[in-house]
Design a protein around this motif. Sequence first.
Motif, short mmCIF file in Angstrom:
data_model
loop_
_atom_site.label_atom_id
_atom_site.label_comp_id
_atom_site.label_asym_id
_atom_site.label_seq_id
_atom_site.Cartn_x
_atom_site.Cartn_y
_atom_site.Cartn_z
N GLY A 132 0.78 -1.22 0.00
CA GLY A 132 0.00 0.00 0.00
C GLY A 132 0.82 1.28 0.00
O GLY A 132 2.04 1.27 0.18
N GLU A 133 0.11 2.39 -0.15
CA GLU A 133 0.73 3.70 -0.36
C GLU A 133 1.67 4.13 0.76
O GLU A 133 2.76 4.63 0.52
N THR A 134 1.27 3.95 2.01
CA THR A 134 2.08 4.45 3.13
C THR A 134 2.92 3.35 3.78
O THR A 134 3.44 3.55 4.88
N ALA A 135 3.04 2.22 3.10
CA ALA A 135 3.89 1.15 3.63
C ALA A 135 5.36 1.54 3.53
O ALA A 135 5.77 2.26 2.61
N GLU A 136 6.15 1.06 4.49
CA GLU A 136 7.59 1.32 4.49
C GLU A 136 8.31 0.01 4.76
O GLU A 136 8.01 -0.68 5.73
N LEU A 137 9.26 -0.32 3.90
CA LEU A 137 10.04 -1.55 4.04
C LEU A 137 11.50 -1.19 4.28
O LEU A 137 12.11 -0.46 3.48
N GLY A 138 12.08 -1.69 5.37
CA GLY A 138 13.48 -1.45 5.65
C GLY A 138 14.38 -2.28 4.75
O GLY A 138 13.92 -3.10 3.94
N ASP A 139 15.67 -2.09 4.90
CA ASP A 139 16.64 -2.83 4.10
C ASP A 139 16.57 -4.33 4.40
O ASP A 139 16.24 -4.75 5.52
N ASP A 140 16.87 -5.14 3.38
CA ASP A 140 17.04 -6.60 3.53
C ASP A 140 15.77 -7.34 3.91
O ASP A 140 15.84 -8.45 4.44
N CYS A 141 14.60 -6.79 3.62
CA CYS A 141 13.36 -7.50 3.87
C CYS A 141 13.12 -8.54 2.77
O CYS A 141 13.58 -8.39 1.65
N THR A 142 12.38 -9.59 3.12
CA THR A 142 12.01 -10.64 2.16
C THR A 142 10.51 -10.87 2.22
O THR A 142 9.97 -11.12 3.30
N ARG A 164 -1.49 4.57 7.17
CA ARG A 164 -2.48 3.52 7.35
C ARG A 164 -1.96 2.14 6.93
O ARG A 164 -2.71 1.17 6.90
N HIS A 165 -0.68 2.04 6.60
CA HIS A 165 -0.08 0.78 6.18
C HIS A 165 1.11 0.44 7.08
O HIS A 165 1.65 1.32 7.77
N VAL A 212 -0.44 -8.33 6.53
CA VAL A 212 0.00 -7.41 7.58
C VAL A 212 -0.78 -6.13 7.38
O VAL A 212 -0.61 -5.44 6.36
N LEU A 213 -1.65 -5.80 8.32
CA LEU A 213 -2.67 -4.77 8.09
C LEU A 213 -2.61 -3.66 9.12
O LEU A 213 -2.48 -3.91 10.32
N GLY A 214 -2.73 -2.42 8.63
CA GLY A 214 -2.81 -1.27 9.50
C GLY A 214 -1.48 -0.59 9.72
O GLY A 214 -0.42 -1.10 9.32
N PRO A 215 -1.48 0.55 10.41
CA PRO A 215 -0.25 1.32 10.66
C PRO A 215 0.55 0.74 11.81
O PRO A 215 0.83 1.41 12.82
#
Length: 249
Positions: free
Chosen positions: A89-99, A116-117, A132-135
Amino acid sequence: MFRHLREDIAVVLERDPAARTFFEVLTTYPGVHAVLWHRLSHRLWNWNLKWLARLSSALARWFTGVEIHPGAKIGRRVFIDHGMGVVIGETAELGDDCTLYHGVTLGGTSWQKGKRHPTLGPGVIIGAGAKVLGPITIGAGAKIGSNAVVVKDVPPGATAVGIPARIIDEKDRAREAAAKKLGFSAYAVSSDMNDPVVKAIHGLIDHSVTTDKRLEAILAELKRLGGRVEAVERPEDRFDPDYLNKIVD
């Protein structure tokens, strides 16, 4: 850009045993294509070219089966394995090295604007089909089991499984460690599953854990009494595929 490309392909070669060559990964891995395409879409989004960014992400979805909103923030060396059905989603954030494996959703639970993500810390692993849902925040190094539904924060290094997801307890952790010694992993298989085969396997693993603890206590007592205890190589220290066959013969 090319430095990031080399990193993206290097992590695939590191984490996917099916990957063979740089060229193969570059040309045949839709998860890699989706991440590369997202970098272009995200740049357009930051340049306030919103419609063009959305068009770019829509094209990426058609070609890769991975839907990433151009507003999402993705770190370095993120690996989307297989990719089909992944939604970010739009406001999702993924750190380095995620799978992320196929069918993963990083979704929202509100129609309100704003954050909201989910936010994933570095090194997070999310199994196939998980939601994985919500902020919420998934801590660094955490693992989400396949098909889990996560609606609350997960601490760093923890493993969450089930619907709704729960953090596995110390007994489950000991079971997983013992399972790895036996040559397989009980990852994402929790003790509350109503499956007789799973329960039987858990019973065997629990018995193995208890036996190991008792043997360690006996060896420690022998050493305290002055006995000589020689190191013995265990099968799990050097796995031999024919080990069981040798025992039977």
